[in-house]
Design an enzyme around this catalytic site. Structure first.
Site, short mmCIF file in Angstrom:
data_model
loop_
_atom_site.label_atom_id
_atom_site.label_comp_id
_atom_site.label_asym_id
_atom_site.label_seq_id
_atom_site.Cartn_x
_atom_site.Cartn_y
_atom_site.Cartn_z
N GLN A 17 27.29 45.92 38.84
CA GLN A 17 25.83 45.88 39.01
C GLN A 17 25.30 44.94 40.10
OE1 GLN A 17 21.73 44.84 36.57
NE2 GLN A 17 23.58 44.98 35.38
N GLU A 138 26.99 39.51 33.65
CA GLU A 138 25.57 39.21 33.46
C GLU A 138 25.30 38.07 32.46
OE1 GLU A 138 22.52 40.56 34.65
OE2 GLU A 138 21.69 39.02 33.35
N ASP A 167 22.87 39.63 37.17
CA ASP A 167 23.41 40.64 38.10
C ASP A 167 22.38 41.06 39.14
OD1 ASP A 167 25.95 40.82 37.13
OD2 ASP A 167 25.54 42.45 35.74
N GLY A 246 3.83 28.40 32.38
CA GLY A 246 2.96 27.82 33.39
C GLY A 246 1.95 26.85 32.81
N GLY A 247 0.96 26.50 33.60
CA GLY A 247 -0.03 25.52 33.17
C GLY A 247 -1.10 26.09 32.26
N1 COA Z 1 41.69 49.82 47.05
C1 COA Z 1 42.66 49.12 46.45
N2 COA Z 1 42.43 48.07 45.64
C2 COA Z 1 41.15 47.70 45.47
C3 COA Z 1 40.07 48.37 46.08
C4 COA Z 1 40.39 49.48 46.90
N3 COA Z 1 39.44 50.20 47.52
N4 COA Z 1 38.94 47.79 45.70
C5 COA Z 1 39.27 46.78 44.88
N5 COA Z 1 40.61 46.73 44.74
C6 COA Z 1 41.39 45.77 43.97
C7 COA Z 1 41.08 44.35 44.35
O1 COA Z 1 41.74 44.04 45.57
C8 COA Z 1 41.64 43.61 43.15
O2 COA Z 1 43.02 43.49 43.28
P1 COA Z 1 43.80 42.09 42.97
O3 COA Z 1 43.23 41.55 41.71
O4 COA Z 1 45.21 42.54 42.85
O5 COA Z 1 43.57 41.20 44.13
C9 COA Z 1 41.41 44.60 42.00
O6 COA Z 1 41.03 45.84 42.61
C10 COA Z 1 40.34 44.22 41.01
O7 COA Z 1 39.29 43.43 41.56
P2 COA Z 1 37.95 43.13 40.74
O8 COA Z 1 37.29 44.45 40.46
O9 COA Z 1 37.14 42.15 41.39
O10 COA Z 1 38.47 42.49 39.42
P3 COA Z 1 38.14 42.83 37.92
O11 COA Z 1 37.80 44.25 37.66
O12 COA Z 1 39.27 42.28 37.19
O13 COA Z 1 36.83 41.94 37.64
C11 COA Z 1 34.53 41.32 37.74
C12 COA Z 1 35.53 42.47 37.60
C13 COA Z 1 33.14 41.89 37.80
C14 COA Z 1 34.65 40.39 36.53
C15 COA Z 1 34.86 40.54 39.03
O14 COA Z 1 34.84 41.46 40.09
C16 COA Z 1 33.92 39.38 39.34
O15 COA Z 1 33.95 38.34 38.71
N6 COA Z 1 33.12 39.57 40.38
C17 COA Z 1 32.24 38.51 40.87
C18 COA Z 1 31.06 38.32 39.99
C19 COA Z 1 30.30 39.58 39.75
O16 COA Z 1 29.83 40.23 40.65
N7 COA Z 1 30.11 39.88 38.46
C20 COA Z 1 29.09 40.81 38.05
C21 COA Z 1 29.52 42.14 37.95
S1 COA Z 1 28.07 43.08 37.59
#
Ligand code: COA
Length: 414
Positions: A17, A138, A167, A246-247
């Site tokens: 999100q 979130e 988010d 607020g105030g």
């Molecule tokens: N092709 C190949 N691999 C891909 C890719 C693509 N097009 N896009 C993403 N990936 C991989 C990433 O490189 C990562 O690999 P790695 O862990 O081996 O380095 C993997 O997919 C997963 O990454 P990510 O989606 O970030 O991790 P997650 O699903 O475990 O975590 C969140 C999800 C939201 C918790 C995390 O992304 C996060 O904390 N983000 C920052 C804060 C945030 O935006 N949170 C709010 C979400 S609404």
């Protein structure tokens, strides 16, 4: 008519999100947003599905006006495509877990070497510090940013709010940072990194509570809070129920029908300049000159009594009737509107804040349109892309031949 961000290309590595909120706004302002998805797609395409096999509303409502390319960026050939995309675009936006972009082989230094003008914008849960490696969602941000500890009732647990301040709120902050970096680039010619941490963004949205923390330190009480004058204050800002931040004191009062309708309520503000009108409308003319009520200072210790009298009047009106009467007297108030009421609101539909969108798989659905209205850059909301809908189109734009695209497809890179 042109649009504000015409000519800006966004390499959109966002998912879920926070990041998609940011890039959707940029798309609505006219940027060409290229959403890069793993071959399986953004996880939200499948989350909270209401129709089997169809992109969820979670996805469609956060990814309007974008193009979609599928790409396995961990494969050698996928990395080559990504290199070209980095050179082709102005801004890379990502909200991966910390370190994922580096692990993919696209560190800030590498991106700079490929395209010194590129802006790299990131959402992370936390900024530099003890939690910077932590993932976040979130409600984690709402809790860590001060919203939950200050939301709810004094005798209840901390509460999270339905407004997605962690988010979507962070996505908004990031979008502003990107636009500012684009503007600075017109002078410097260089890109830069933009970071919006979810904890920081929530705290920014809760800054009035940090204000109150310091006032509490100086005064020992917060006189517009419901705990005053009879309750207890500790050392930290307490939950303030529905008190106004607020105030001008305010709260939620019941309206006609509250016994059966959970949204038959109104937010009422006892604004000082219209005290006389308030007293007249609620039939308490004596309070206009009564020293116990006639000044804002005097009223602070009697807000319970004031709002009870207001409610004794609002309970005789529907929230819409009360809204109309109070506004005739310039008294600020707002009805508690349900999502059902908002979905059918004619004015919101007329001004493009609620829009109907056609989707080839799900038919017509409702979405929130662009809440930011620019007079010379009007937003047309277009449906979200199907997974990989623009893969060939985008690869062709960056110089891939049909044969090369076929090879990428056969090796499952796209
Ligand atoms: N092709 C190949 N691999 C891909 C890719 C693509 N097009 N896009 C993403 N990936 C991989 C990433 O490189 C990562 O690999 P790695 O862990 O081996 O380095 C993997 O997919 C997963 O990454 P990510 O989606 O970030 O991790 P997650 O699903 O475990 O975590 C969140 C999800 C939201 C918790 C995390 O992304 C996060 O904390 N983000 C920052 C804060 C945030 O935006 N949170 C709010 C979400 S609404």
């Amino acid at each position: 008519m042109g649009r504000a961000l015409d000519g800006v290309r966004i390499l959109d590595f966002t998912h879920v999100q926070s990041g998609p909120t940011c890039t959707q706004l940029l798309a609505w302002l006219g940027a060409d947003v290229i959403k890069v998805e793993k071959p399986g797609g953004d996880i939200t395409r499948q989350q909270l599905r209401d129709i089997p096999g169809v992109d969820s509303l979670y996805f469609t409502m956060l990814n309007h006006n974008k193009r979609s390319i599928t790409l396995d960026t961990k494969s050698v050939d996928g990395k080559q495509v990504l290199e070209r995309l980095v050179q082709y675009c102005d801004v890379l936006v990502e909200n991966f877990a910390p370190g994922a972009l580096d692990r993919m082989g696209f560190s800030w230094n590498r991106i700079q070497a490929l395209n010194p003008r590129m802006i790299v914008a990131s959402v992370k849960g936390f900024g530099p510090g003890p939690y910077e490696e932590c993932k976040a969602y979130e409600n984690i941000a709402q809790c860590a940013g001060g919203a939950a500890s200050t939301t709810g009732f004094d005798d209840g647990p901390p509460l999270v709010t339905g407004a997605q301040i962690g988010d979507s709120g962070t996505g908004l902050h990031l979008a502003l940072g990107i636009v500012a970096a684009l503007y600075q680039r017109t002078a410097t010619g260089h890109g830069q990194r933009v970071l919006a941490a979810m904890q920081d963004s929530v705290l920014n949205l809760c800054r009035v509570k940090l204000r109150d923390q310091q006032r509490l330190g100086h005064q020992g009480v917060l006189r517009e809070y419901p705990q005053y004058p009879h309750g207890r204050f500790g050392s930290a800002v307490p939950r303030s129920a529905n008190a106004s931040g607020g105030g001008q004191p305010g709260t939620i009062v019941k309206c006609k029908g509250w016994e059966t309708d959970p949204n038959a309520y109104l937010y009422f503000i006892a604004q000082a300049p219209v005290w006389q009108q308030i007293c007249q409308v609620i039939g308490r003319e004596a309070w206009i000159s009564d020293p116990a009520f006639c000044t804002p200072e005097a009223r602070l210790a009697r807000l319970d009594e004031v709002f009870a009298a207001v409610e004794a009047w609002t309970i005789t009106q529907t929230k819409y009737e009360a809204m109309a009467i109070l506004n005739e007297h310039d008294i600020p108030c707002g009805p508690i509107l349900s999502m059902q009421e908002l979905a059918n609101d004619a004015a919101l539909r007329a001004n493009g804040t609620i829009v109907e969108v056609e989707h080839p798989q799900r038919g017509t659905y409702l979405s929130v349109g662009n809440p930011i209205k620019l007079s010379a850059s009007v937003t047309q909301v277009r449906r979200s892309p199907l997974l990989g809908e623009h893969t060939e189109e985008i690869l062709t734009e960056i110089g891939y031949t049909s044969a090369a695209i076929g090879a990428l497809r056969s090796t499952k890179v796209i």
